[in-house]
Design a protein around this motif. Structure first.
Motif, short mmCIF file in Angstrom:
data_model
loop_
_atom_site.label_atom_id
_atom_site.label_comp_id
_atom_site.label_asym_id
_atom_site.label_seq_id
_atom_site.Cartn_x
_atom_site.Cartn_y
_atom_site.Cartn_z
N LEU A 195 -8.16 -8.38 -61.07
CA LEU A 195 -9.06 -8.34 -62.23
C LEU A 195 -10.33 -7.54 -61.93
O LEU A 195 -10.81 -6.78 -62.78
CB LEU A 195 -9.43 -9.77 -62.64
N VAL A 196 -10.87 -7.71 -60.73
CA VAL A 196 -12.07 -6.95 -60.34
C VAL A 196 -11.77 -5.45 -60.36
O VAL A 196 -12.60 -4.64 -60.82
CB VAL A 196 -12.57 -7.41 -58.96
N ARG A 197 -10.60 -5.08 -59.89
CA ARG A 197 -10.22 -3.66 -59.90
C ARG A 197 -10.11 -3.13 -61.32
O ARG A 197 -10.60 -2.04 -61.64
CB ARG A 197 -8.91 -3.45 -59.15
N LEU A 264 -19.81 -6.48 -68.59
CA LEU A 264 -18.76 -6.40 -67.58
C LEU A 264 -19.28 -6.59 -66.16
O LEU A 264 -18.63 -7.28 -65.36
CB LEU A 264 -18.02 -5.07 -67.71
N PRO A 265 -20.44 -6.01 -65.76
CA PRO A 265 -20.93 -6.27 -64.39
C PRO A 265 -21.18 -7.76 -64.12
O PRO A 265 -20.91 -8.25 -63.02
CB PRO A 265 -22.25 -5.48 -64.34
N THR A 266 -21.69 -8.48 -65.15
CA THR A 266 -21.90 -9.93 -64.97
C THR A 266 -20.57 -10.65 -64.77
O THR A 266 -20.46 -11.56 -63.94
CB THR A 266 -22.62 -10.51 -66.20
N LEU A 267 -19.55 -10.22 -65.50
CA LEU A 267 -18.24 -10.84 -65.37
C LEU A 267 -17.63 -10.54 -63.99
O LEU A 267 -16.99 -11.40 -63.38
CB LEU A 267 -17.32 -10.33 -66.48
N VAL A 268 -17.84 -9.32 -63.49
CA VAL A 268 -17.36 -8.98 -62.15
C VAL A 268 -18.05 -9.85 -61.10
O VAL A 268 -17.41 -10.37 -60.17
CB VAL A 268 -17.58 -7.48 -61.86
N ASP A 269 -19.37 -10.02 -61.24
CA ASP A 269 -20.10 -10.90 -60.31
C ASP A 269 -19.58 -12.33 -60.39
O ASP A 269 -19.47 -13.03 -59.37
CB ASP A 269 -21.60 -10.88 -60.64
N GLY A 270 -19.26 -12.77 -61.61
CA GLY A 270 -18.73 -14.12 -61.78
C GLY A 270 -17.39 -14.29 -61.07
O GLY A 270 -17.13 -15.32 -60.45
N LEU A 271 -16.54 -13.26 -61.14
CA LEU A 271 -15.26 -13.32 -60.44
C LEU A 271 -15.45 -13.36 -58.93
O LEU A 271 -14.78 -14.11 -58.22
CB LEU A 271 -14.40 -12.11 -60.82
#
Length: 447
Positions: A195-197, A264-271
């Motif tokens: 998902l991060v990718r 999206l950056p916040t969601l990546v940090d959350g993951l």
């Protein structure tokens, strides 16, 4: 602020504090490998030590008297070893008595090991719950509720809590926690990496058409994302929606579909920063009468291994003892002891007071001795009272012992410590003094 946002905000603050601490620590000045090192001050001066380097003392030559005494001792040993075996009746009886005594000790050791195995077996079978020292291991989860439950019950509660939060809001961040808390670790890690990718490609190339859609029949997506709990919720929160292209299911990203107040950056940090919601070990405090304190059988939850593995471990240990009973060295016994200690994840600690009452609490085997002192102090009517604890194996605990773990002090799987107040009561008999809070006496009746 919702509970989910508070969770991630706390994790962010902890990471920032760790980074500041790391950067603020003195790491020393570097130098190139091909340049000569500057003359450094002596280690004793730079570290502020008072000690000089250890120099072994010179041994004096033996005096004539000492050499003569040594020779005389050697000659006595030679005479003793060369003497023939004494066949008198008294000597034979003495030798037989020594051998019988050795055999008796051997049998006692073997029976002790059998009793340990029987105790473990009764724990695993769970037939006689009346002899159990406690009902199990219990936890708290302040983020979810104030309940005290076993770990398996908390897994169900946490899952229900997260799906409830998913409906109420913060869908993307909640879905990140669902991935971690509702799936096997290996599956969750693979899913998050994928998902991060996907999201980082989208952040870097927001107009590239190949990153705007995901074919749901794709092998990587099917194996690592599609059937993982919470994964599709993360993608939906990111702005992906399911569409049909040429009669094939795709996930198509549009900025308008992104969750409100989420980028999206916040969601990546959350993951990347999400983790299993932490549980706090509950002490499961009990106040025992002397007769109740005889229960020492522990439930299965205290063991690190599965019940089947423990049975196999006990069987292998019994066979090894039977085969090499007379050949066990001190090192072998220590290795066996360490192997036994590593079987346990939790330890039961009991503290006996002068009036005979005993308090009991559950600890992780890697908690510190200072945690036991804090536990006892919280139970005292006078929490400012100075006291010490005495272990039968370790003696009194000092300041240097506070950072040792229960594993280090071998207080596993259960131990009994004696409560010793620093100042004796002026009323006379210490056995008549009550040191515990009055409300704790209600726990005696519930046992």
């Amino acid at each position: 602020m919702s509970k989910i946002k508070k969770f991630f905000s706390k994790k962010k603050e902890e990471a920032a504090a760790f980074k500041v601490k790391l950067m603020g620590s003195s790491m020393g000045e570097g130098h190139k490998l091909n340049t000569p090192k500057p003359d450094a001050p002596s280690s004793s001066n730079s570290r502020g030590r008072k000690y000089e380097a250890y120099v072994p003392p010179k041994r004096n030559e033996l005096s004539n008297e000492a050499r003569a005494a040594a020779n005389a001792a050697l000659s006595r040993i030679d005479k003793k070893t060369s003497r023939e075996f004494n066949t008198s009746l008294s000597a034979v009886k003495a030798q037989a008595k020594r051998e019988l005594e050795a055999e008796r000790r051997q049998k006692e050791e073997a029976s002790a090991n059998v009793e340990v195995s029987a105790s473990t077996a009764s724990t695993l079978s769970g037939v006689d719950n009346r002899n159990m020292a406690c009902e199990g291991v219990f936890f708290r989860c302040p983020m979810v509720s104030d309940e005290i439950l076993p770990k398996k019950d908390w897994k169900v509660k946490i899952r229900e809590f997260l799906y409830q939060q998913l409906e109420e809001g913060d869908r993307g961040l909640t879905a990140c926690l669902i991935i971690h808390n509702c799936n096997v670790k290996e599956k969750a890690d693979d899913c998050i990496a994928t998902l991060v990718r996907y999201l980082e490609n989208l952040i870097t190339n927001p107009t590239d058409e190949k990153f705007l859609k995901i074919r749901m029949s794709n092998k990587i997506f099917s194996e690592k994302v599609r059937y993982v709990e919470g994964a599709l919720d993360v993608l939906h929160a990111a702005g992906f929606s399911e569409v049909q292209i040429d009669d094939e299911p795709f996930l198509l990203w549009t900025r308008e579909q992104t969750e409100q107040d989420l980028d999206l950056p916040t969601l990546v940090d959350g993951l990347k920063n999400s983790e299993c919601i932490p549980l706090e070990l509950d002490r499961n405090l009990k106040v025992l009468l002397p007769s109740q304190a005889r229960r020492v059988v522990l439930p299965n939850d205290f063991y690190r291994l599965a019940p089947e593995e423990i049975k196999k471990e006990q069987q292998l240990r019994s066979e090894a003892i039977q085969q090499a009973q007379m050949l066990r060295t001190k090192a072998m016994r220590e290795r066996e002891e360490q192997r036994t200690l590593r079987m346990y994840r939790y330890a039961l600690v009991r503290v006996k007071f002068p009036n005979g009452l005993v308090i009991q609490g559950t600890f992780n085997v890697y908690e510190k001795i200072s945690d036991i002192f804090e536990f006892v102090q919280s139970c005292l009517a006078d929490e400012s009272l100075e006291f010490n604890l005495v272990a039968t194996s370790e003696g009194k605990f000092g300041e240097e012992d506070m950072d040792k773990t229960l594993f280090d002090c071998k207080l596993i799987p259960n131990s009994l410590l004696l409560f010793c107040p620093e100042t004796s009561s002026s009323d006379g008999n210490a056995g008549d003094v009550n040191y515990l809070k009055e409300e704790l006496f209600m726990l005696v009746q519930s046992m």
